[in-house]
Motif scaffolding. Sequence first.
Motif, PDB file in Angstrom:
ATOM      1  N   ARG A   7     -42.349 -18.525  79.598  1.00 17.70           N
ATOM      2  CA  ARG A   7     -42.199 -17.076  79.741  1.00 17.70           C
ATOM      3  C   ARG A   7     -43.510 -16.341  79.497  1.00 17.70           C
ATOM      4  N   ARG A   8     -44.350 -16.872  78.618  1.00 16.19           N
ATOM      5  CA  ARG A   8     -45.616 -16.191  78.314  1.00 16.19           C
ATOM      6  C   ARG A   8     -46.565 -17.183  77.651  1.00 16.19           C
ATOM      7  N   HIS A  22     -35.154 -19.950  72.532  1.00 15.88           N
ATOM      8  CA  HIS A  22     -36.595 -19.870  72.760  1.00 15.88           C
ATOM      9  C   HIS A  22     -37.399 -20.619  71.710  1.00 15.88           C
ATOM     10  N   VAL A  23     -38.602 -20.992  72.106  1.00  8.78           N
ATOM     11  CA  VAL A  23     -39.594 -21.533  71.186  1.00  8.78           C
ATOM     12  C   VAL A  23     -40.833 -20.656  71.243  1.00  8.78           C
ATOM     13  N   VAL A  24     -41.437 -20.411  70.085  1.00  9.10           N
ATOM     14  CA  VAL A  24     -42.727 -19.730  69.989  1.00  9.10           C
ATOM     15  C   VAL A  24     -43.692 -20.695  69.319  1.00  9.10           C
ATOM     16  N   ILE A  25     -44.771 -21.030  70.027  1.00  2.00           N
ATOM     17  CA  ILE A  25     -45.722 -22.034  69.551  1.00  2.00           C
ATOM     18  C   ILE A  25     -47.129 -21.454  69.536  1.00  2.00           C
ATOM     19  N   ASN A  26     -47.848 -21.713  68.452  1.00  4.31           N
ATOM     20  CA  ASN A  26     -49.259 -21.347  68.364  1.00  4.31           C
ATOM     21  C   ASN A  26     -50.069 -22.618  68.146  1.00  4.31           C
ATOM     22  N   VAL A  27     -51.189 -22.755  68.889  1.00  7.13           N
ATOM     23  CA  VAL A  27     -52.032 -23.950  68.774  1.00  7.13           C
ATOM     24  C   VAL A  27     -53.499 -23.551  68.835  1.00  7.13           C
ATOM     25  N   ALA A  28     -54.358 -24.476  68.420  1.00  9.18           N
ATOM     26  CA  ALA A  28     -55.800 -24.292  68.563  1.00  9.18           C
ATOM     27  C   ALA A  28     -56.181 -24.427  70.035  1.00  9.18           C
ATOM     28  N   ALA A  29     -57.165 -23.640  70.467  1.00  5.98           N
ATOM     29  CA  ALA A  29     -57.536 -23.609  71.883  1.00  5.98           C
ATOM     30  C   ALA A  29     -59.039 -23.819  72.080  1.00  5.98           C
ATOM     31  N   MET A  30     -59.380 -24.283  73.273  1.00 13.56           N
ATOM     32  CA  MET A  30     -60.748 -24.428  73.762  1.00 13.56           C
ATOM     33  C   MET A  30     -61.525 -25.488  72.974  1.00 13.56           C
ATOM     34  N   ALA A  31     -61.716 -26.639  73.617  1.00 12.77           N
ATOM     35  CA  ALA A  31     -62.358 -27.787  72.971  1.00 12.77           C
ATOM     36  C   ALA A  31     -63.766 -27.462  72.477  1.00 12.77           C
ATOM     37  N   PHE A  75     -30.036 -23.902  66.990  1.00  8.01           N
ATOM     38  CA  PHE A  75     -30.861 -22.730  66.703  1.00  8.01           C
ATOM     39  C   PHE A  75     -31.058 -21.865  67.948  1.00  8.01           C
ATOM     40  N   ASP A  76     -31.252 -20.570  67.674  1.00  4.26           N
ATOM     41  CA  ASP A  76     -31.566 -19.621  68.740  1.00  4.26           C
ATOM     42  C   ASP A  76     -33.067 -19.504  68.967  1.00  4.26           C
ATOM     43  N   LEU A  77     -33.843 -19.772  67.930  1.00  4.64           N
ATOM     44  CA  LEU A  77     -35.294 -19.702  68.017  1.00  4.64           C
ATOM     45  C   LEU A  77     -35.899 -20.792  67.151  1.00  4.64           C
ATOM     46  N   VAL A  78     -36.875 -21.498  67.710  1.00  2.85           N
ATOM     47  CA  VAL A  78     -37.678 -22.461  66.957  1.00  2.85           C
ATOM     48  C   VAL A  78     -39.129 -22.011  67.047  1.00  2.85           C
ATOM     49  N   THR A  79     -39.821 -22.014  65.917  1.00  7.22           N
ATOM     50  CA  THR A  79     -41.240 -21.676  65.897  1.00  7.22           C
ATOM     51  C   THR A  79     -42.046 -22.864  65.386  1.00  7.22           C
ATOM     52  N   SER A  80     -43.286 -22.944  65.822  1.00  7.08           N
ATOM     53  CA  SER A  80     -44.210 -23.978  65.348  1.00  7.08           C
ATOM     54  C   SER A  80     -45.612 -23.408  65.415  1.00  7.08           C
ATOM     55  N   PHE A  81     -46.168 -23.135  64.246  1.00  7.23           N
ATOM     56  CA  PHE A  81     -47.452 -22.445  64.177  1.00  7.23           C
ATOM     57  C   PHE A  81     -48.535 -23.400  63.686  1.00  7.23           C
ATOM     58  N   ASP A  82     -49.439 -23.765  64.582  1.00  3.87           N
ATOM     59  CA  ASP A  82     -50.591 -24.602  64.237  1.00  3.87           C
ATOM     60  C   ASP A  82     -50.171 -25.932  63.629  1.00  3.87           C
ATOM     61  N   VAL A  83     -49.297 -26.629  64.344  1.00  4.47           N
ATOM     62  CA  VAL A  83     -48.782 -27.924  63.907  1.00  4.47           C
ATOM     63  C   VAL A  83     -49.051 -29.008  64.941  1.00  4.47           C
ATOM     64  N   ILE A  84     -48.632 -28.800  66.184  1.00  3.66           N
ATOM     65  CA  ILE A  84     -48.627 -29.922  67.136  1.00  3.66           C
ATOM     66  C   ILE A  84     -50.029 -30.364  67.529  1.00  3.66           C
ATOM     67  N   TYR A  85     -51.038 -29.526  67.313  1.00  2.93           N
ATOM     68  CA  TYR A  85     -52.394 -29.965  67.656  1.00  2.93           C
ATOM     69  C   TYR A  85     -52.897 -31.067  66.727  1.00  2.93           C
ATOM     70  N   LEU A 106     -43.441 -11.532  70.286  1.00  4.10           N
ATOM     71  CA  LEU A 106     -42.804 -12.660  70.952  1.00  4.10           C
ATOM     72  C   LEU A 106     -41.533 -13.087  70.221  1.00  4.10           C
ATOM     73  N   VAL A 107     -41.562 -13.043  68.894  1.00  6.93           N
ATOM     74  CA  VAL A 107     -40.361 -13.350  68.119  1.00  6.93           C
ATOM     75  C   VAL A 107     -39.269 -12.331  68.425  1.00  6.93           C
ATOM     76  N   ALA A 108     -39.646 -11.057  68.457  1.00  8.67           N
ATOM     77  CA  ALA A 108     -38.671 -10.006  68.759  1.00  8.67           C
ATOM     78  C   ALA A 108     -38.076 -10.194  70.150  1.00  8.67           C
ATOM     79  N   GLU A 109     -38.927 -10.542  71.112  1.00  9.56           N
ATOM     80  CA  GLU A 109     -38.440 -10.771  72.475  1.00  9.56           C
ATOM     81  C   GLU A 109     -37.519 -11.984  72.532  1.00  9.56           C
ATOM     82  N   ALA A 110     -37.838 -13.017  71.769  1.00 15.94           N
ATOM     83  CA  ALA A 110     -37.054 -14.249  71.800  1.00 15.94           C
ATOM     84  C   ALA A 110     -35.633 -14.054  71.300  1.00 15.94           C
ATOM     85  N   VAL A 111     -35.439 -13.164  70.333  1.00 13.06           N
ATOM     86  CA  VAL A 111     -34.103 -13.001  69.743  1.00 13.06           C
ATOM     87  C   VAL A 111     -33.408 -11.727  70.212  1.00 13.06           C
TER      88      VAL A 111
END
Length: 258
Positions: A172-173, A130-139, A97-107, A28-33
Amino acid sequence: MDDLLEATARAEQHHFWFQGFRRFVTPLVAEAVRGCANAAILDCGCGTGHNLRLLRQYGRAMGIDLTASGLVYAHRKGERAVAQASVVALPFPSASFDLVTSFDVIYSLPDEAEKAAVCEMFRVLRPGGHVVINVAAMALLTGNHSVLSGEVRRYSRASLARVLQEAGFEIRRISYTNATIMPMIMAVRLLQRVTGHKESTREISIPGRPVNAALAALLHAEAAGLQFVNMPFGSSLLALARRPARAGSITSPSTNRS
């Protein structure tokens, strides 16, 4: 949070979950840039700074984190392109910025802070960025690690899409990840629910080498499959979204692969 950072610093190089995470994120990072020479990249909530190494394969990466102890780890490892700041008030001009990432933060952010953070990511992105975000899923997967990480919520695909779209992003995905190890995760979390949730770093302690290697192999295989199809469930959600090059081009997640 200091306990979480210490445990994370020990695990993020070799733990099967982090190995899988990097495999999921990299395409996803490669696709974003793609097509963007020397991309400017910001990692929001960089923690120990470990992911900046991955991001620097695709451009000029820097990180911010609210927790000073995370930045201390980063500095000890020679990382200098980090600063203490809040994701809800990023200290950068708009369209930087061209890309912003946030990994396991906003949750881990309260509702209003979550919305402000995603809007700030949108603001500092250049149109078409683009932004690439990863979060915790499924309560139903809330567990001891949720207590350790200060988890406020776990997301569904629809709820993550809604947060991004309300900030102005076009999706996008979006895919769940860690589907191949769901039976193990569900068994562990069910036991924790029965015995009562309590703060613990056990889930990010590196298991024995054979077990760690086997679980990493499962996630590597899943990452390969994600090149072709989204996962219908998993313990995390990973999203790629775009700031429209011009207003009015928001798309629905229903148009993406499923």
